[in-house]
Design an enzyme around this catalytic site. Structure first.
Site, PDB file in Angstrom:
ATOM      1  N   ARG A  36      33.588 -53.069  12.141  1.00  0.00           N
ATOM      2  CA  ARG A  36      34.476 -54.217  12.384  1.00  0.00           C
ATOM      3  C   ARG A  36      35.925 -53.721  12.336  1.00  0.00           C
ATOM      4  NH1 ARG A  36      32.732 -59.189   8.658  1.00  0.00           N
ATOM      5  NH2 ARG A  36      33.991 -60.413  10.085  1.00  0.00           N
ATOM      6  N   ILE A 189      36.637 -66.138  -6.665  1.00  0.00           N
ATOM      7  CA  ILE A 189      37.027 -66.610  -5.333  1.00  0.00           C
ATOM      8  C   ILE A 189      37.286 -68.115  -5.376  1.00  0.00           C
ATOM      9  CG2 ILE A 189      36.229 -66.944  -2.944  1.00  0.00           C
ATOM     10  CD1 ILE A 189      34.840 -64.296  -3.064  1.00  0.00           C
ATOM     11  N   VAL A 242      23.764 -77.127  -7.880  1.00  0.00           N
ATOM     12  CA  VAL A 242      23.932 -77.641  -6.511  1.00  0.00           C
ATOM     13  C   VAL A 242      22.611 -77.435  -5.778  1.00  0.00           C
ATOM     14  CG1 VAL A 242      25.270 -77.501  -4.384  1.00  0.00           C
ATOM     15  CG2 VAL A 242      26.377 -77.027  -6.583  1.00  0.00           C
ATOM     16  N   SER A 282      31.318 -70.198  -2.593  1.00  0.00           N
ATOM     17  CA  SER A 282      31.781 -68.917  -3.179  1.00  0.00           C
ATOM     18  C   SER A 282      30.959 -68.652  -4.432  1.00  0.00           C
ATOM     19  CB  SER A 282      33.271 -68.983  -3.496  1.00  0.00           C
ATOM     20  OG  SER A 282      33.568 -70.149  -4.239  1.00  0.00           O
ATOM     21  N   ARG A 285      28.437 -62.281  -3.781  1.00  0.00           N
ATOM     22  CA  ARG A 285      28.454 -61.456  -2.568  1.00  0.00           C
ATOM     23  C   ARG A 285      27.114 -60.747  -2.384  1.00  0.00           C
ATOM     24  NH1 ARG A 285      32.803 -61.619   0.634  1.00  0.00           N
ATOM     25  NH2 ARG A 285      32.666 -59.390   1.053  1.00  0.00           N
ATOM     26  N   HIS A 466      64.948 -54.301 -21.991  1.00  0.00           N
ATOM     27  CA  HIS A 466      65.217 -55.710 -22.309  1.00  0.00           C
ATOM     28  C   HIS A 466      66.214 -56.284 -21.324  1.00  0.00           C
ATOM     29  CE1 HIS A 466      65.793 -59.338 -24.664  1.00  0.00           C
ATOM     30  NE2 HIS A 466      67.106 -59.163 -24.497  1.00  0.00           N
TER      31      HIS A 466
HETATM   32  P1  FAD Z   1      34.237 -53.482   1.991  1.00  0.00           P
HETATM   33  O1  FAD Z   1      35.672 -53.739   1.749  1.00  0.00           O
HETATM   34  O2  FAD Z   1      33.319 -54.626   2.112  1.00  0.00           O
HETATM   35  O3  FAD Z   1      34.172 -52.594   3.315  1.00  0.00           O
HETATM   36  C1  FAD Z   1      32.979 -52.210   3.884  1.00  0.00           C
HETATM   37  C2  FAD Z   1      33.195 -51.932   5.351  1.00  0.00           C
HETATM   38  O4  FAD Z   1      32.021 -51.325   5.873  1.00  0.00           O
HETATM   39  C3  FAD Z   1      33.431 -53.184   6.187  1.00  0.00           C
HETATM   40  O5  FAD Z   1      34.597 -53.026   6.950  1.00  0.00           O
HETATM   41  C4  FAD Z   1      32.201 -53.289   7.082  1.00  0.00           C
HETATM   42  O6  FAD Z   1      32.503 -53.804   8.368  1.00  0.00           O
HETATM   43  C5  FAD Z   1      31.785 -51.828   7.182  1.00  0.00           C
HETATM   44  N1  FAD Z   1      30.376 -51.627   7.491  1.00  0.00           N
HETATM   45  C6  FAD Z   1      29.298 -52.218   6.921  1.00  0.00           C
HETATM   46  N2  FAD Z   1      28.159 -51.693   7.410  1.00  0.00           N
HETATM   47  C7  FAD Z   1      28.518 -50.752   8.320  1.00  0.00           C
HETATM   48  C8  FAD Z   1      27.804 -49.855   9.145  1.00  0.00           C
HETATM   49  N3  FAD Z   1      26.475 -49.782   9.111  1.00  0.00           N
HETATM   50  N4  FAD Z   1      28.508 -49.051   9.969  1.00  0.00           N
HETATM   51  C9  FAD Z   1      29.856 -49.088  10.009  1.00  0.00           C
HETATM   52  N5  FAD Z   1      30.579 -49.896   9.229  1.00  0.00           N
HETATM   53  C10 FAD Z   1      29.925 -50.712   8.383  1.00  0.00           C
HETATM   54  N6  FAD Z   1      39.089 -57.107  -5.170  1.00  0.00           N
HETATM   55  C11 FAD Z   1      40.166 -56.755  -5.881  1.00  0.00           C
HETATM   56  O7  FAD Z   1      40.157 -55.686  -6.504  1.00  0.00           O
HETATM   57  N7  FAD Z   1      41.273 -57.534  -5.926  1.00  0.00           N
HETATM   58  C12 FAD Z   1      41.346 -58.699  -5.255  1.00  0.00           C
HETATM   59  O8  FAD Z   1      42.376 -59.394  -5.321  1.00  0.00           O
HETATM   60  C13 FAD Z   1      40.227 -59.115  -4.503  1.00  0.00           C
HETATM   61  N8  FAD Z   1      40.244 -60.269  -3.824  1.00  0.00           N
HETATM   62  C14 FAD Z   1      39.151 -60.628  -3.078  1.00  0.00           C
HETATM   63  C15 FAD Z   1      39.178 -61.846  -2.401  1.00  0.00           C
HETATM   64  C16 FAD Z   1      38.088 -62.235  -1.652  1.00  0.00           C
HETATM   65  C17 FAD Z   1      38.121 -63.550  -0.907  1.00  0.00           C
HETATM   66  C18 FAD Z   1      36.957 -61.376  -1.554  1.00  0.00           C
HETATM   67  C19 FAD Z   1      35.792 -61.772  -0.691  1.00  0.00           C
HETATM   68  C20 FAD Z   1      36.923 -60.184  -2.219  1.00  0.00           C
HETATM   69  C21 FAD Z   1      38.025 -59.805  -3.008  1.00  0.00           C
HETATM   70  N9  FAD Z   1      38.015 -58.616  -3.724  1.00  0.00           N
HETATM   71  C22 FAD Z   1      39.095 -58.263  -4.478  1.00  0.00           C
HETATM   72  C23 FAD Z   1      36.858 -57.711  -3.703  1.00  0.00           C
HETATM   73  C24 FAD Z   1      37.134 -56.555  -2.733  1.00  0.00           C
HETATM   74  O9  FAD Z   1      37.477 -57.065  -1.461  1.00  0.00           O
HETATM   75  C25 FAD Z   1      35.914 -55.669  -2.625  1.00  0.00           C
HETATM   76  O10 FAD Z   1      35.503 -55.265  -3.917  1.00  0.00           O
HETATM   77  C26 FAD Z   1      36.223 -54.435  -1.815  1.00  0.00           C
HETATM   78  O11 FAD Z   1      36.635 -54.778  -0.513  1.00  0.00           O
HETATM   79  C27 FAD Z   1      35.005 -53.520  -1.732  1.00  0.00           C
HETATM   80  O12 FAD Z   1      35.325 -52.410  -0.982  1.00  0.00           O
HETATM   81  P2  FAD Z   1      34.217 -51.554  -0.208  1.00  0.00           P
HETATM   82  O13 FAD Z   1      34.959 -50.454   0.452  1.00  0.00           O
HETATM   83  O14 FAD Z   1      33.115 -51.241  -1.120  1.00  0.00           O
HETATM   84  O15 FAD Z   1      33.603 -52.539   0.888  1.00  0.00           O
HETATM   85  P1  NAI Z   2      31.707 -64.677  -8.920  1.00  0.00           P
HETATM   86  O1  NAI Z   2      30.497 -64.018  -9.408  1.00  0.00           O
HETATM   87  O2  NAI Z   2      33.027 -64.345  -9.492  1.00  0.00           O
HETATM   88  O3  NAI Z   2      31.570 -66.261  -9.106  1.00  0.00           O
HETATM   89  C1  NAI Z   2      30.511 -67.000  -8.583  1.00  0.00           C
HETATM   90  C2  NAI Z   2      30.424 -68.285  -9.376  1.00  0.00           C
HETATM   91  O4  NAI Z   2      29.503 -69.118  -8.737  1.00  0.00           O
HETATM   92  C3  NAI Z   2      29.927 -68.055 -10.800  1.00  0.00           C
HETATM   93  O5  NAI Z   2      30.751 -68.735 -11.698  1.00  0.00           O
HETATM   94  C4  NAI Z   2      28.516 -68.620 -10.769  1.00  0.00           C
HETATM   95  O6  NAI Z   2      28.114 -69.150 -11.997  1.00  0.00           O
HETATM   96  C5  NAI Z   2      28.658 -69.695  -9.716  1.00  0.00           C
HETATM   97  N1  NAI Z   2      27.412 -70.035  -9.045  1.00  0.00           N
HETATM   98  C6  NAI Z   2      26.454 -69.181  -8.609  1.00  0.00           C
HETATM   99  N2  NAI Z   2      25.473 -69.886  -8.023  1.00  0.00           N
HETATM  100  C7  NAI Z   2      25.818 -71.191  -8.076  1.00  0.00           C
HETATM  101  C8  NAI Z   2      25.227 -72.400  -7.633  1.00  0.00           C
HETATM  102  N3  NAI Z   2      24.070 -72.393  -7.010  1.00  0.00           N
HETATM  103  N4  NAI Z   2      25.867 -73.551  -7.870  1.00  0.00           N
HETATM  104  C9  NAI Z   2      27.070 -73.574  -8.503  1.00  0.00           C
HETATM  105  N5  NAI Z   2      27.678 -72.456  -8.947  1.00  0.00           N
HETATM  106  C10 NAI Z   2      27.074 -71.282  -8.726  1.00  0.00           C
HETATM  107  O7  NAI Z   2      31.669 -64.493  -7.325  1.00  0.00           O
HETATM  108  P2  NAI Z   2      32.755 -64.830  -6.235  1.00  0.00           P
HETATM  109  O8  NAI Z   2      33.774 -65.773  -6.751  1.00  0.00           O
HETATM  110  O9  NAI Z   2      31.994 -65.187  -5.017  1.00  0.00           O
HETATM  111  O10 NAI Z   2      33.457 -63.431  -6.026  1.00  0.00           O
HETATM  112  C11 NAI Z   2      32.688 -62.279  -5.652  1.00  0.00           C
HETATM  113  C12 NAI Z   2      33.327 -61.032  -6.158  1.00  0.00           C
HETATM  114  O11 NAI Z   2      34.511 -60.743  -5.442  1.00  0.00           O
HETATM  115  C13 NAI Z   2      33.738 -61.129  -7.605  1.00  0.00           C
HETATM  116  O12 NAI Z   2      32.683 -60.686  -8.419  1.00  0.00           O
HETATM  117  C14 NAI Z   2      34.906 -60.232  -7.714  1.00  0.00           C
HETATM  118  O13 NAI Z   2      34.478 -58.983  -8.179  1.00  0.00           O
HETATM  119  C15 NAI Z   2      35.420 -60.111  -6.287  1.00  0.00           C
HETATM  120  N6  NAI Z   2      36.718 -60.792  -6.200  1.00  0.00           N
HETATM  121  C16 NAI Z   2      37.759 -60.294  -6.904  1.00  0.00           C
HETATM  122  C17 NAI Z   2      38.976 -60.911  -6.872  1.00  0.00           C
HETATM  123  C18 NAI Z   2      40.085 -60.355  -7.671  1.00  0.00           C
HETATM  124  O14 NAI Z   2      39.967 -59.240  -8.157  1.00  0.00           O
HETATM  125  N7  NAI Z   2      41.175 -61.056  -7.837  1.00  0.00           N
HETATM  126  C19 NAI Z   2      39.222 -62.104  -6.067  1.00  0.00           C
HETATM  127  C20 NAI Z   2      38.031 -62.565  -5.389  1.00  0.00           C
HETATM  128  C21 NAI Z   2      36.851 -61.899  -5.441  1.00  0.00           C
END
Ligand code: FAD
Ligand code: NAI
Length: 494
Positions: A36, A189, A242, A282, A285, A466
């Protein structure tokens, strides 16, 4: 002619793109395969777009909460579409930046789905890449960094129209603020989006299965966050099982029962119904480990997560490593964990090839800083109080409130506190939690101290400038033994 690389990285998120650059820095010939967008979840659908929107929300909140008292009177015209366009621009520029980095390091970037089709560590592995055309490459070592995607639960009928994942709500064209937004899952999230959309004007309801949002944080921190979210008008419904979500055509409807009801009695249990215009699901994952050729290689997965040696990041197949969200690392799914594992896997892969200027490394997850970008921000590292108790660590705690700090008062950031946990035995820091302004930045200082086995006195004896928010760490450290200057009524212990 099939290209032969030292390392092929599959997936270009913060794990993969980082590993690719790092490998080149050590002189390896590298292929980076992405189906992607470069930057993966983090840059395109995760950390970066959420934090760009959060920055707009934070600015709105600051003006709303403090404008008048700071001497700024203005009528706020909030334009979510504009904030989304800015977010899209930030994402685009950073993704282009990654492309520029890979190019600068002369890494070959392939667009397409990578799959391992055979080979071994002695002869090299074969990878096929299905993109606009099919290409085959060969690599001595492979790092799988394919990440994760939103978990899709059939009962929630995610249709990407009204029942959305975080990918959908962060889509570059999602530019309308839902009048009423239902969020299932009050984890990281859920809380981050609740904070953003409430600020832009949505009426947000969160449905959480557990008895508290973000259950992994320190209870005192959760209490403080919950208080703020409720003040902002968010309806947090905990202990909700839910059962289903439906698109009603003009909106969404969720059916729940109490989470205390045993599974076999759900049908006859009393139900509650929640309606809104849109629903964000949310609840965690799912790992992206399908169609990588793992079964054929007998690489095990556990609910999708690739089993690895948690110290070296190597799978059961010599020469193939897995990092980041897709791996069963034992650490949280965070961008900085993926990058850290990238570093470890790269050096271990290069050591096993031989001839590169690197030494073997193993992972250590005792000190993992984490942040939640709500208002106020939350930062934490190391142990929570309950974990320390469960591990039998006798702790002393320092706690300091923002309202007592000069700089925080000047800036109008008086909410929240820092707490620092210290092992009474040797006075080393074992954990810290912080909710308030710059919490993530403050936690970075503590992470450094913990990583190097410093005592709380090492922090107290360090001169902090400070007036700065970083003095929160100093006062919190001093408070462990009752020596915080700007805190009254705590007995001093020697
Ligand atoms: P990814 O970032 O998921 O990257 C994997 C890549 O592999 C993707 O681009 C995908 O397209 C590619 N891919 C998959 N399969 C294949 C294949 N077969 N061939 C080629 N390419 C492939 N973490 C933080 O530390 N701080 C945050 O503030 C934070 N905020 C977040 C907010 C949201 C809404 C979400 C969903 C996540 C957030 N996270 C945050 C978590 C963070 O995004 C992930 O932990 C991190 O991106 C993981 O990195 P990765 O390299 O393992 O995988
Ligand atoms: P999460 O594991 O943080 O939260 C999921 C929540 O959904 C939990 O509180 C769980 O009890 C609840 N839940 C699960 N099943 C349910 C159901 N059937 N009904 C109602 N509630 C339910 O997962 P989330 O928020 O999806 O984030 C995924 C990951 O992405 C996190 O584990 C985090 O590591 C990463 N992330 C990190 C961020 C950061 O570092 N600032 C920001 C966003 C994501």
């Amino acid at each position: 002619m099939t290209e032969i690389y030292d390392i092929a990285v599959i997936g270009a998120g913060p794990g993969g793109y980082h590993a690719a650059v790092r490998a080149s820095q050590y002189g390896a010939k590298v292929a980076l395969i992405e189906k992607r967008n470069l930057g993966g979840t983090c840059l395109n659908w995760g950390c970066i777009p959420t934090k760009a929107l959060f920055a707009s929300a934070e600015l709105i909140q600051t003006i709303r909460e403090h404008g008048e008292e700071f001497g700024i009177s203005c009528e706020l015209n909030i334009n979510f579409a504009k904030a989304v366009e800015r977010k899209n621009k930030v994402v685009k520029e950073l993704v282009e930046g990654i492309a520029g980095l890979e190019k600068a390091w002369k890494n070959d970037v392939y667009n397409g789905h990578g799959k391992i089709i055979g080979g071994n560590a002695n002869d090299g592995f074969d990878i096929t890449i299905n993109g606009e055309e099919t290409q085959n490459i060969k690599a001595k070592r492979i790092i799988i960094a394919t990440g994760s995607s939103p978990a899709l639960i059939p009962a929630f009928n995610i249709d990407h129209d009204r029942i959305l994942t975080s990918d959908d709500i962060l889509h570059p064209d999602f530019k309308n603020v839902p009048e009423r937004l239902l969020i299932i899952g009050a984890g990281v999230i859920g809380c981050e989006f609740a904070n953003i959309f409430t600020t832009f004007g949505s009426k947000v309801t969160m449905l959480e299965y557990l008895s508290t949002p973000i259950a992994t944080e320190e209870p005192m921190v959760i209490k403080e966050l919950q208080k703020k979210l409720v003040e902002m008008g968010i309806n947090i419904k905990v202990s909700q099982n839910v059962l289903s979500v439906e698109n009603t055509g003009s909106g969404v409807k969720a059916t729940t029962c109490s989470a205390d009801v045993p599974r076999d009695q759900v049908d006859s249990a009393e139900k509650s119904y929640f309606e809104a215009d849109y629903c964000l699901v949310s609840i965690g994952r799912a790992r992206e480990s399908k169609d990588l050729g793992l079964e054929e290689l007998s690489i095990e997965t556990n609910r999708g997560a690739i089993t690895i040696d948690q110290k070296t990041c190597e799978t059961a197949v010599k020469g193939i490593y897995a990092i980041g969200d897709v791996s069963l690392s034992g650490a949280p799914m965070l961008a900085h964990i993926a990058s850290y594992m990238g570093d470890v896997s790269v050096v271990n892969a290069l050591v096993s090839i031989g001839g590169f200027p690197v030494k073997e490394r193993t992972t250590d997850y005792k000190v993992v800083p984490a942040t939640i970008f709500t208002s106020p921000n939350i930062g934490s590292v190391g142990l929570r109080r309950k974990q320390a108790k469960d591990l039998g660590v006798d702790i002393a705690m320092g706690r300091f409130a923002y309202m007592s700090l000069g700089k925080a008062k000047c800036a109008g950031h008086e909410e929240g506190f820092i707490m620092i946990l210290v092992d009474k035995k040797d006075h080393k820091i074992v954990g810290a939690s912080c909710i308030g302004a710059e919490a993530p930045e403050l936690i970075a200082e503590i992470a450094l101290a913990m990583n190097h086995g410093l005592t709380v006195h090492d922090i107290s004896e360090t001169i902090h400038s400070h007036p700065t928010i970083s003095e929160m760490v100093l006062e919190g450290a001093e408070d462990v033994f009752g020596f915080a200057i700007h805190k009254k009524g705590r007995p001093v212990h020697h």
